[in-house]
Design a protein around this motif. Structure first.
Motif, PDB file in Angstrom:
ATOM      1  N   ALA A 294       0.964  -1.118  -0.030  1.00 30.82           N
ATOM      2  CA  ALA A 294      -0.155   0.058  -0.014  1.00 30.82           C
ATOM      3  C   ALA A 294       0.841   1.295   0.160  1.00 30.82           C
ATOM      4  CB  ALA A 294      -0.741  -0.082   1.442  1.00 30.82           C
ATOM      5  N   LEU A 295       2.039   1.350   0.714  1.00 33.06           N
ATOM      6  CA  LEU A 295       2.800   2.348   0.809  1.00 33.06           C
ATOM      7  C   LEU A 295       3.503   2.693  -0.664  1.00 33.06           C
ATOM      8  CD1 LEU A 295       4.501   2.193   4.521  1.00 33.06           C
ATOM      9  CD2 LEU A 295       2.910   3.945   3.500  1.00 33.06           C
ATOM     10  N   ALA A 315       6.444   9.368   7.176  1.00 33.08           N
ATOM     11  CA  ALA A 315       5.679   8.225   7.251  1.00 33.08           C
ATOM     12  C   ALA A 315       6.554   6.924   7.013  1.00 33.08           C
ATOM     13  CB  ALA A 315       4.774   7.979   5.985  1.00 33.08           C
ATOM     14  N   LEU A 316       7.714   7.144   6.039  1.00 36.13           N
ATOM     15  CA  LEU A 316       8.710   6.203   5.920  1.00 36.13           C
ATOM     16  C   LEU A 316       9.609   5.806   7.032  1.00 36.13           C
ATOM     17  CD1 LEU A 316       9.207   6.630   1.994  1.00 36.13           C
ATOM     18  CD2 LEU A 316       7.918   4.964   3.168  1.00 36.13           C
ATOM     19  N   LEU A 321       8.294   1.275  13.004  1.00 35.77           N
ATOM     20  CA  LEU A 321       7.958   1.238  14.439  1.00 35.77           C
ATOM     21  C   LEU A 321       6.504   0.456  14.336  1.00 35.77           C
ATOM     22  CD1 LEU A 321       8.161   1.697  17.337  1.00 35.77           C
ATOM     23  CD2 LEU A 321       7.440   4.078  17.105  1.00 35.77           C
ATOM     24  N   ILE A 322       5.813   1.141  13.414  1.00 40.35           N
ATOM     25  CA  ILE A 322       4.323   0.273  13.129  1.00 40.35           C
ATOM     26  C   ILE A 322       4.441  -1.056  12.865  1.00 40.35           C
ATOM     27  CG2 ILE A 322       2.350   0.614  11.693  1.00 40.35           C
ATOM     28  CD1 ILE A 322       2.723   3.466  11.383  1.00 40.35           C
ATOM     29  N   LEU A 450      15.269   7.108   1.082  1.00 36.61           N
ATOM     30  CA  LEU A 450      16.621   6.920   1.517  1.00 36.61           C
ATOM     31  C   LEU A 450      16.384   7.133   3.462  1.00 36.61           C
ATOM     32  CD1 LEU A 450      19.576   6.605   1.556  1.00 36.61           C
ATOM     33  CD2 LEU A 450      19.750   9.021   1.123  1.00 36.61           C
ATOM     34  N   ALA A 451      15.721   8.056   3.725  1.00 38.19           N
ATOM     35  CA  ALA A 451      15.367   8.129   5.215  1.00 38.19           C
ATOM     36  C   ALA A 451      14.694   6.966   5.611  1.00 38.19           C
ATOM     37  CB  ALA A 451      14.658   9.573   5.295  1.00 38.19           C
ATOM     38  N   GLY A 452      13.765   6.230   4.858  1.00 40.88           N
ATOM     39  CA  GLY A 452      12.943   5.285   5.564  1.00 40.88           C
ATOM     40  C   GLY A 452      13.994   4.116   5.557  1.00 40.88           C
TER      41      GLY A 452
END
Length: 492
Positions: A294-295, A315-316, A321-322, A450-452
């Motif tokens: 979905a993401l 979000a990413l 954590l989710i 990249l952050a995610g």
């Protein structure tokens, strides 16, 4: 050594390689600690100030402060409400598309002695009316990305702005080359009041350009030569280069030292991965796979709505954590089930404590030195940090216990820490965002991916040595929570 995942006897006298590894780790961490302190040692109320406007994202506060102090400058960030000190001299550095607006806004401010524009875009025509090599009287320098256009119509904004305010011709003019292998093309007008530097690489994001040691070195060179009469000390370019060299060397020395320390030590846990999904984990794997898909689809959708794109990084970065929360709920019954009592091996705490502190400090120092740990999202740090830390600690410790208990029962690795498939599913949204942003040249989506990716990989990879050398769950859970919190703050 047993191979069934049972705790092993790890109490033994350290050998020479282990002692060398400990010394290397401690020495490198000490060097990093000193590097964190060095930049602030040269602040002086008589130094001219490089005042940075327009950078509302992560800012290289430590490295840029070191670079500026090396040439006798202080550096501060500001907004439109900043109050100038009439006893100090200021060089305003505008970052990003609207940076030329600061020239028009502060050209009549007596404390402002010059301007530096980083990757500016063309301003409104009225803002450039009447400007030349002598109007305004302050020096103006422009730093931007690569621009090899051979015609006026193809030139980027930085070159057009420079030509308008200097009267020079960059198409037929001969630039100066500076920087060796990674040389920039530099244009300077005849009276040396206007300066243009075009990098060897194309610059997509002005905020990220500030982190470049090549840019910082060239900026320091320009400021020290142009405003030498304003400074109270000679420039020390060796300090700039040495700071970066020591930072990189200490990082790799710490990694080598940790490898030497761990190489001769027996493992508590040998088989760290499970490549099949247990029946009890199929629900969480399906949820994680569905959310990841979905993401990935949502990444495409966000490109059409500018407001959504600004939240892509957040979000990413928080999605790992989710995923941990989902897996913890899924394994809740197994964790609380007392039918099988998991017995931990009682070992000395010295080794896990040393590994924990070393890994946590290494991650903290690296991100503190090379990024910025100040949030730019609209969530207060005093709220976000405790929430992330506590939730991650609970989930990480619980899933570590589940993995240990599963191995103890002979069922193999479990969930996040013991199942390669589940971990790889967690990487899908970030990897897809990076590829999508790269292919379609959407820099904000690329950096969000990249952050995610960093937020997912670094805490997991950093915990591997500790998981292999301790049979406990709480200490690794704390380390994972600390590292994840630091990474999130660095990425956001």
């Amino acid at each position: 050594m047993k191979k069934n995942g049972q705790p092993q006897n790890n109490n033994r006298t350290p050998g020479i390689m282990t002692l060398i590894g400990i010394a290397a780790v401690l020495l490198s961490l000490l060097v990093m600690f000193i590097l964190c302190l060095v930049p602030g040692r040269s602040a002086n109320s008589r130094n001219p100030v490089l005042l940075v406007y327009g950078d509302d994202k992560n800012f290289p506060s430590v490295s840029l402060e070191n670079s500026m102090h090396a040439i006798g400058f202080d550096v501060e960030t500001a907004d439109e409400g900043y109050v100038f000190d009439e006893d100090r001299n200021y060089i305003i550095m505008g970052v990003g598309g609207y940076s030329f607006n600061y020239v028009d806004a502060y050209k009549d401010q007596p404390e402002v002695k010059g301007f530096v524009l980083v990757c500016p875009e063309m301003p409104a025509p009225e803002l450039m009316e009447g400007m030349s090599g002598t109007v305004p009287y302050q020096e103006i320098a422009i730093f931007s990305g690569k621009d090899d256009a051979s015609t006026v119509g193809e030139m980027g904004s930085a070159r057009v702005i420079y030509e308008r305010i200097s009267g020079d011709d960059t198409v037929y003019g001969t630039p100066i080359t500076r920087g060796g292998s990674f040389s920039s093309k530099v244009y300077i007008n005849n009276i040396q009041t206007r300066y243009l530097s075009l990098s060897f690489a194309k610059i997509k994001d002005a905020d990220k350009y500030l982190f470049s040691p090549i840019f910082q070195n060239e900026l320091a060179g320009y400021l020290s030569s142009t405003y030498q009469d304003l400074t109270i000390r000679d420039a020390g370019f060796g300090r700039i280069n040495a700071w970066y060299v020591w930072a990189v060397m200490s990082f790799f020395t710490c990694l080598v030292g940790m490898c030497l320390y761990l190489a001769a030590l027996p493992l508590i846990m040998s088989d760290m991965k499970q490549e099949t999904i247990h029946k009890g984990e199929k629900m969480s794997a399906a949820l994680i796979g569905g959310i990841s898909l979905a993401l990935a689809i949502g990444t495409i959708a966000t490109t059409f709505v500018e407001k959504f794109r600004t939240y892509a990084s957040c979000a990413l970065c928080l999605i790992p954590l989710i995923f941990l929360v989902i897996m913890t709920f899924n394994k809740g019954g197994f964790i609380l089930d007392n039918k099988v009592r998991y017995i931990k091996k009682q070992t000395k705490p010295a080794r896990p404590l040393f590994i924990s502190l070393s890994v946590a400090l290494l991650v903290f120092f690296v991100f503190y030195l090379f990024t910025d740990l100040q949030l730019v999202v609209d969530i207060p740090a005093v709220i976000l940090a405790p929430c992330i830390f506590v939730l991650d600690l609970i989930c990480s410790a619980a899933l570590l216990y589940a993995d240990r208990k599963s191995r103890y029962m002979g069922q193999g690795g479990s969930s996040y820490f013991g199942n390669r498939v589940i971990f790889l599913l967690m990487l899908i949204p970030s990897v897809f965002a990076m590829l999508f942003g790269f292919v379609f040249r959407l820099t904000d989506i690329f950096y969000a991916g990249l952050a995610g990716l960093v937020s997912t990989l670094v805490p997991f990879v950093s915990l591997i040595p500790l998981r292999r050398h301790t049979d406990h769950s709480l200490i690794p859970g704390i380390v994972h929570a600390v590292i994840y919190t630091v990474v999130v703050f660095a990425m956001l």
